[in-house]
Write an enzyme that holds these catalytic residues in place. Sequence first.
Site, PDB file in Angstrom:
ATOM      1  N   CYS A 115      -7.283 -20.827   5.735  1.00  0.00           N
ATOM      2  CA  CYS A 115      -7.066 -20.532   4.317  1.00  0.00           C
ATOM      3  C   CYS A 115      -7.753 -19.244   3.896  1.00  0.00           C
ATOM      4  CB  CYS A 115      -7.555 -21.695   3.445  1.00  0.00           C
ATOM      5  SG  CYS A 115      -9.344 -21.923   3.481  1.00  0.00           S
ATOM      6  N   GLY A 116      -8.678 -18.738   4.712  1.00  0.00           N
ATOM      7  CA  GLY A 116      -9.292 -17.450   4.413  1.00  0.00           C
ATOM      8  C   GLY A 116     -10.563 -17.540   3.612  1.00  0.00           C
TER       9      GLY A 116
END
Length: 278
Positions: A115-116
């Site tokens: 998801c970063g």
Amino acid sequence: MGRVTERRRVVRVRNGVSGVRPDTLVAEEPLEIRLNGKPLAITMRTPGDDFALAVGFLVSEGVLGSASDVRAVTYCEGATEDGSNTYNVVNVQLAPGVPVPDITLERNVYTTSSCGLCGKASLDAVRTATRFPLRHSAAEDTVRIPARLLGELPDRLRAAQKVFDRTGGLHAAGLFSPQGELLDLREDVGRHNAVDKIVGRAFQAGLLPLAGAVLLVSGRASFELAQKAVMAGIPILAAVSAPSSLAVDLALESDLTLVGFLRGQNMNIYAGEERITL
């Protein structure tokens, strides 16, 4: 409805000699999960236990906590242009009064390492979202498993993998008692799907949290799998391969016992060693 396995033509070469024969492959199809009719996620999965997969996924996302949170789980008709039912779209309808999350926000917070978000944000999200915290007093936390017995579980899991025997192409997740009894086994092309099916079936049976269970996975232990264990209240997660660094961080943060490289009587205990008796 899609089958678990399919047959395909293959040219088989053995010792330089080729021949044509049919081969059994594990089926892989997309499953779209909808929440109150709105698209939430798409995962590639092995068909079967789709309702359990959907609700198990929502447990790991912090949306569901008990069977009473769900009014209905159904396949969606008319999912294609001709209106036919592909059995590849599942809708989970929440019970009246259950809050509907901001799906975009929730998935940015709760999903995998891809998801970063930074590690700290991911750890904080799981800690604040779980309904079944693993931290207990020493008197309450009585789950213990001998290292010798834990080392026997991968062979027990492998012996129960019927579809793997036919295809060689599936991950497995097994739920065991601390006495080594196999309570449930699910196979899937995605290890995260296999765990969601395990958690979803327990959710449907009203068994959450799984506070007296050991979860064994056939591959590595990623942050995502550690998250799913914590969200379901499972105190021990073991894997036959390596954990990720963020999975170890989450285990330490959440009081999850995390075991990697579980192969026979050899293992690495990365967190929660007090639950493993030597």
